[in-house]
Enzyme design. Structure first.
Site, mmCIF file in Angstrom:
data_model
loop_
_atom_site.group_PDB
_atom_site.id
_atom_site.type_symbol
_atom_site.label_atom_id
_atom_site.label_comp_id
_atom_site.label_asym_id
_atom_site.label_seq_id
_atom_site.Cartn_x
_atom_site.Cartn_y
_atom_site.Cartn_z
ATOM 1 N N CYS A 1 24.594 37.093 105.507
ATOM 2 C CA CYS A 1 25.737 37.785 106.134
ATOM 3 C C CYS A 1 25.670 39.298 105.932
ATOM 4 O O CYS A 1 26.521 40.018 106.440
ATOM 5 C CB CYS A 1 27.055 37.235 105.606
ATOM 6 S SG CYS A 1 27.402 37.653 103.890
ATOM 7 N N CYS B 1 29.502 33.492 103.184
ATOM 8 C CA CYS B 1 28.744 32.642 104.113
ATOM 9 C C CYS B 1 28.165 31.389 103.481
ATOM 10 O O CYS B 1 27.576 30.568 104.178
ATOM 11 C CB CYS B 1 27.633 33.457 104.756
ATOM 12 S SG CYS B 1 26.332 33.900 103.592
ATOM 13 N N CYS C 1 27.187 32.765 98.096
ATOM 14 C CA CYS C 1 27.959 33.878 98.650
ATOM 15 C C CYS C 1 29.312 33.371 99.149
ATOM 16 O O CYS C 1 29.359 32.390 99.894
ATOM 17 C CB CYS C 1 27.158 34.486 99.790
ATOM 18 S SG CYS C 1 28.028 35.736 100.730
ATOM 19 N N CYS D 1 23.369 39.982 100.530
ATOM 20 C CA CYS D 1 23.157 38.613 100.966
ATOM 21 C C CYS D 1 22.336 38.649 102.253
ATOM 22 O O CYS D 1 22.689 39.331 103.207
ATOM 23 C CB CYS D 1 24.503 37.947 101.221
ATOM 24 S SG CYS D 1 24.356 36.342 102.024
ATOM 25 N N CYS E 1 22.522 42.695 88.879
ATOM 26 C CA CYS E 1 23.865 42.976 88.378
ATOM 27 C C CYS E 1 24.830 42.728 89.541
ATOM 28 O O CYS E 1 24.886 43.514 90.482
ATOM 29 C CB CYS E 1 23.885 44.428 87.918
ATOM 30 S SG CYS E 1 25.411 44.915 87.139
HETATM 31 ZN ZN LIG Z 1 26.605 35.953 102.507
#
Ligand SMILES: [Zn+2]
Length: 131
Positions: free
Chosen positions: A100, A51, A48, A97, A120
């Site tokens: 975060c 984060c 990500c 995610c 996706c």
């Molecule tokens: Zn994240």
């Protein structure tokens, strides 16, 4: 368990580009085919951008033909969170995610073997780390 992080909008705007902010924090969508990671075939991990949480492995990536990076399985069971999304008159499952809370994309049931899931994902919010 993954330790969650929380930031204010102003803090997110400092570390994310406007495009990344729009997707992660405002549930935006990148234009299909726009992300350079779409055709990335290198071995590594996709994390990500917000984060650094590890989200997917290169071995779980496949070409779905949709124009968005697609994966059939997450990096781990605790990497992602799922929310029911009924916006735009569609019943979809939103993928976030787990660390975060950032919006990543959606998951569908028409994916590739062995799981037949299709995560996706907006490539702009993925950070690729070669292994
Ligand atoms: Zn994240």
């Amino acid at each position: 368990m993954i330790k969650k992080i929380q930031k204010t909008d102003a803090e997110w705007k400092k570390i994310l580009t406007p495009e990344q902010y729009n997707i992660l924090r405002k549930k935006g969508t990148e234009a299909p085919g726009s992300c350079s990671l779409l055709r990335n075939k290198e071995k590594g991990v996709y994390a990500c951008v917000g984060c650094g949480n590890k989200l997917f492995k290169s071995s779980e990536k496949f070409d779905s033909g949709t124009g968005w990076p697609s994966f059939f399985e997450p990096y781990s069971d605790e990497a992602l969170e799922y929310h029911e999304d009924n916006s735009w008159g569609m019943k979809r499952v939103e993928v976030l995610c787990a660390k975060c809370g950032g919006h990543l994309g959606h998951v569908f049931d028409d994916g590739s073997a062995p799981t037949f899931k299709r995560f996706c994902i907006n490539g702009i919010v993925l950070k690729f780390k070669e292994l």
